[in-house]
Design a protein around this motif. Sequence first.
Motif, short mmCIF file in Angstrom:
data_model
loop_
_atom_site.label_atom_id
_atom_site.label_comp_id
_atom_site.label_asym_id
_atom_site.label_seq_id
_atom_site.Cartn_x
_atom_site.Cartn_y
_atom_site.Cartn_z
N PRO A 192 0.63 -1.52 0.19
CA PRO A 192 -0.02 -0.31 0.31
C PRO A 192 1.16 1.13 0.16
N ILE A 193 0.83 1.86 -0.48
CA ILE A 193 1.22 3.01 -0.57
C ILE A 193 -0.22 4.53 -0.99
N ALA A 194 0.64 5.56 0.52
CA ALA A 194 -0.44 6.76 -0.42
C ALA A 194 0.87 8.01 -1.17
N VAL A 195 -0.23 8.88 -1.24
CA VAL A 195 1.03 10.25 -1.65
C VAL A 195 1.02 10.66 -0.56
N GLU A 196 0.28 10.90 0.67
CA GLU A 196 1.06 11.49 1.25
C GLU A 196 2.90 11.14 2.10
N ASP A 197 3.31 10.11 1.92
CA ASP A 197 4.56 9.07 1.92
C ASP A 197 4.85 9.62 0.74
N LEU A 198 4.84 9.34 -0.84
CA LEU A 198 5.42 10.25 -1.54
C LEU A 198 6.15 11.73 -1.61
N VAL A 199 4.58 12.36 -1.02
CA VAL A 199 5.22 14.12 -0.45
C VAL A 199 5.62 13.81 0.26
N LYS A 200 5.67 13.52 1.25
CA LYS A 200 6.52 14.07 2.20
C LYS A 200 7.95 13.67 1.82
N LEU A 201 8.96 12.48 0.30
CA LEU A 201 9.91 11.44 0.30
C LEU A 201 10.45 12.93 -0.51
N ALA A 202 9.14 13.33 -1.81
CA ALA A 202 9.96 13.99 -2.54
C ALA A 202 10.01 15.58 -2.33
N GLY A 203 9.17 15.44 -0.81
CA GLY A 203 9.73 17.07 -0.13
C GLY A 203 9.00 18.45 -1.43
N VAL A 204 7.88 18.18 -1.42
CA VAL A 204 6.92 19.06 -2.45
C VAL A 204 5.63 19.16 -1.73
N SER A 205 4.65 19.49 -2.24
CA SER A 205 3.09 19.86 -2.00
C SER A 205 2.45 17.97 -2.98
N ARG A 206 1.35 18.40 -2.34
CA ARG A 206 0.87 17.02 -3.05
C ARG A 206 1.05 17.21 -5.27
N ARG A 207 0.05 18.58 -4.73
CA ARG A 207 -0.12 19.58 -5.96
C ARG A 207 1.30 19.55 -6.77
N GLU A 208 1.34 19.87 -6.25
CA GLU A 208 2.94 20.11 -7.32
C GLU A 208 3.87 18.81 -7.79
N LEU A 209 3.77 17.48 -7.28
CA LEU A 209 4.73 16.56 -7.22
C LEU A 209 3.58 16.07 -9.16
N GLU A 210 2.10 16.28 -8.05
CA GLU A 210 0.61 15.61 -9.34
C GLU A 210 1.89 16.20 -10.78
N ARG A 211 2.07 17.56 -10.01
CA ARG A 211 2.38 18.94 -11.58
C ARG A 211 3.68 18.49 -12.47
N ARG A 212 4.64 17.45 -11.45
CA ARG A 212 5.81 17.12 -11.62
C ARG A 212 5.76 16.02 -12.33
N PHE A 213 5.20 15.19 -11.53
CA PHE A 213 5.15 13.75 -12.87
C PHE A 213 4.21 13.86 -13.92
N ARG A 214 3.12 15.36 -14.29
CA ARG A 214 2.64 14.45 -15.54
C ARG A 214 3.64 15.16 -16.39
N ARG A 215 4.56 16.61 -15.73
CA ARG A 215 4.85 16.78 -16.80
C ARG A 215 6.89 15.90 -17.33
N ALA A 216 7.46 15.17 -16.15
CA ALA A 216 8.16 14.63 -16.09
C ALA A 216 7.82 13.18 -17.13
N ILE A 217 6.70 12.50 -16.75
CA ILE A 217 6.38 11.02 -16.68
C ILE A 217 5.01 10.70 -18.01
N GLY A 218 4.49 11.50 -18.24
CA GLY A 218 2.53 12.27 -18.19
C GLY A 218 2.24 11.10 -17.87
N ALA A 219 2.36 10.91 -16.16
CA ALA A 219 1.29 10.33 -15.78
C ALA A 219 1.41 10.51 -13.91
N THR A 220 -0.48 10.99 -12.97
CA THR A 220 0.09 10.80 -12.04
C THR A 220 0.97 10.23 -11.12
N PRO A 221 1.10 9.67 -9.67
CA PRO A 221 1.63 8.55 -9.27
C PRO A 221 0.93 7.59 -8.81
#
Length: 160
Positions: free
Chosen positions: A67-96
């Motif tokens: 089980p993976i929570a987006v909140e865990d990824l947010v902490k790991l990445a050091g950015v907000s949830r919205r920012e992480l999803e935006r960067r994911f879309r830009r980098a790989i064309g998909a959401t986490p």
Amino acid sequence: VVPAAVQIGQEAGRMLATLMRGGRPPQAPLLIPPVRLVARRSSERLVVDDPAVAKALIHLHANFHTPIAVEDLVKLAGVSRRELERRFRRAIGATPHAEVMALRIDRAKELLLCTDAKLEDIARDAGFTDGRHLSIAFKAKVGVAPRAFRLDNGGSRYGR
């Protein structure tokens, strides 16, 4: 590379039967594409320019079956949830979430083709809560049910 072994065998049998009846061999080689490519740990590379996305992707690839929570990824990445999803879309064309689902479906495909495991066991190993959830996600992403995928691609001899 996973060869289309069943199709190769069928074509070889047809050619042999033709030759035994006095027919001529084909003019050109018959090329049968592989079923798929399997990324091994030694060839796996997560190449993205964004360090926050790279950290999250490394974590996802190592832990997609849990089980993976987006909140865990947010902490790991050091950015907000919205920012992480935006960067994911830009980098790989998909959401986490879409990346996790793709990794889980890929693992389920591998297990369907390379093992005789039951759907419930495959579901758990691929990170789904149960076989029903795997079936729903698999059909939505791949277009066929897991059992049909297994049988259509020369997987498991037992079709469990």
